[in-house]
Design a protein around this motif. Structure first.
Motif: not given
Length: 450
Positions: A311-315, A321-326, A344-349, A370-376
């Protein structure tokens, strides 16, 4: 022409093999017969395939495998003697010893070749028996007939397109074709096996190749049932089901038909008829492109353990654009197949199978995201089961989701994920693995009103 495949329980001993032959003789259109390795004769028995795995493991370990191979030979000897076809035994023993005694430097390829001998020797034995009682039959070697396979990038066996042309003439002579299931050959002449239960795939391939009117899959149950009979006693029998519904149920744990076996016949619109070797007069279950009737609003309920979630959460994820593709690219590069992806709009499982996402890969995947998509904020859970409700009639019905969710909630089962397929023939609920069988019972009771 009909292609018929018989499972291991249908070929477990001489008595069962005689049943199989009676079934084949009962319909002159049955010209191609696919056989599995002999299965269990009783609950305590050991399948021939498992005996062969023991042979391979002993050899790979550098130990004597005489005891293990004699167990296989004795099993075939018992059957051959009961069928009065002792003449085939030297051929079977020579085949087994030749393959078991081959080079085992590549342990994976060696194990494949040894495992395949259960089906191979069974086909030789059945063909010999048929000839001994006055019926023309021939053992069809997959290599000689041109069943060519290769491994894809995931290591799974897939058929080469030319095989369909090679196999097209099977069954067109005056002899019954007895074909071993479960394996084929690479273009280089090496044995390649499908996964366990792969004889279903062989039967489907042959049915597609010869343009069969129907592919009969003979097993040890009267029907496909709306739920696993080990969970619910006397479950609702399904008499007709579509390819799509069967694929969904097989994915979620139905074990009647191998989940990859439908594709060759699906493409060509060949119906599959699941029948019981021990009760051939039963109507069985037909798998078809388009249903002619519905026995119930919901076709089936199934559950399967063995899933994990990332599960990834990112505001403002939805604005990127292209977040899910990457994200999917990272998983693909790590060899992880995505099973489901509710968002969801700010999360994906991301739902994956645990076997494709071992613990040692967690750190690599998390660091890359974390490193390539800037997710914490990344959470991983490894105790998920999925429970699915499947039914083509649900697409035109109101309230199924509400009834199912309410029933699970009233039973105290926490829903971690809720997802409806785009085709609207299935609904998926994610629950803790400990609750999967309980959830299946609750849903079956609610939707079938038992």
């Amino acid at each position: 022409m009909k292609v018929c495949k018989f499972g291991g329980s249908s070929l477990a001993d001489a008595f069962q093999i005689k049943k199989v032959c009676d079934i084949v003789f009962a319909d002159e259109d049955r010209k191609v017969v696919v056989v599995s390795a002999p299965g269990k004769r009783n609950r305590e028995d050991i399948k021939v395939t498992d005996l062969l795995i023991a042979v391979a493991k002993a050899r790979i370990a550098g130990e004597s495998f005489e005891k293990e191979i004699m167990a296989v030979i004795e099993r075939f000897k018992d059957i051959a003697e009961s069928l009065n076809v002792n003449s085939i035994l030297p051929e079977i023993e020579n085949t087994l010893r030749t393959v078991a005694g081959a080079d085992y430097t590549d342990s994976v390829k060696y194990l494949d070749s040894v495992k395949a001998m259960g089906e191979d020797c069974c086909a030789r034995l059945v063909a010999c028996y048929l000839n001994s009682i006055g019926h023309k039959a021939k053992y069809c070697n997959p290599k000689e007939c041109g069943l060519y396979l290769k491994h894809n990038e995931l290591g799974k066996a897939v058929i080469l397109g030319e095989s369909y042309d090679n196999l097209n003439n099977l069954g067109k002579g005056d002899e019954l074709c007895i074909f071993p299931g479960f394996y084929g050959y690479s273009k280089e002449g090496e044995i390649i096996t499908f996964s366990r239960g792969g004889s279903d795939i062989t039967g489907s391939i042959l049915a597609a190749a010869v343009g069969a009117s129907v592919y009969e899959n003979w097993t040890d149950v009267d029907n496909v049932y709306a739920v696993n009979p080990e969970i619910i006693k006397n479950p609702f029998p399904i008499t007709e089901i579509t390819y799509d519904e069967m694929r969904e149920l097989a994915y979620a744990g139905f074990s009647v038909l191998h989940e990859e076996a439908l594709y060759p016949v699906f493409v060509r619109g060949i119906p599959v008829h699941i029948k019981n070797t021990n009760n051939p007069s039963s109507k069985g279950t037909k798998i078809v492109s388009k249903r002619t009737h519905y026995d119930s609003l919901v076709t089936g309920v199934a559950g399967e353990k063995g899933f994990a979630t990332i599960t990834i959460n990112k505001y403002l994820m939805n604005k990127e654009v292209g977040f899910l593709m990457n994200l999917i690219r990272i998983l693909a590069e790590e060899g992880i197949s995505v099973e489901h992806m509710p968002s969801g709009i700010d999360s994906v499982t991301i739902i994956v199978r645990k076997k494709n996402f071992p613990v040692e890969k967690e750190e690599v995947v998390v660091n890359r995201i974390k490193n390539e998509l800037n997710v914490q904020n990344i959470t991983i859970a490894r105790d998920l089961a999925i429970v699915m409700i499947v039914g083509q009639a649900m697409a035109n019905s109101v309230g199924i989701m509400a009834r199912a969710a309410s029933a699970l909630g009233n039973a105290g089962i926490n829903l971690r994920i809720v997802n409806q397929g785009a085709s609207e023939i299935s609904m998926m609920f994610g629950v803790d693995e400990a609750y999967v069988s309980y959830a299946v019972r609750v849903l079956y009771k609610e939707l079938f009103k038992i």
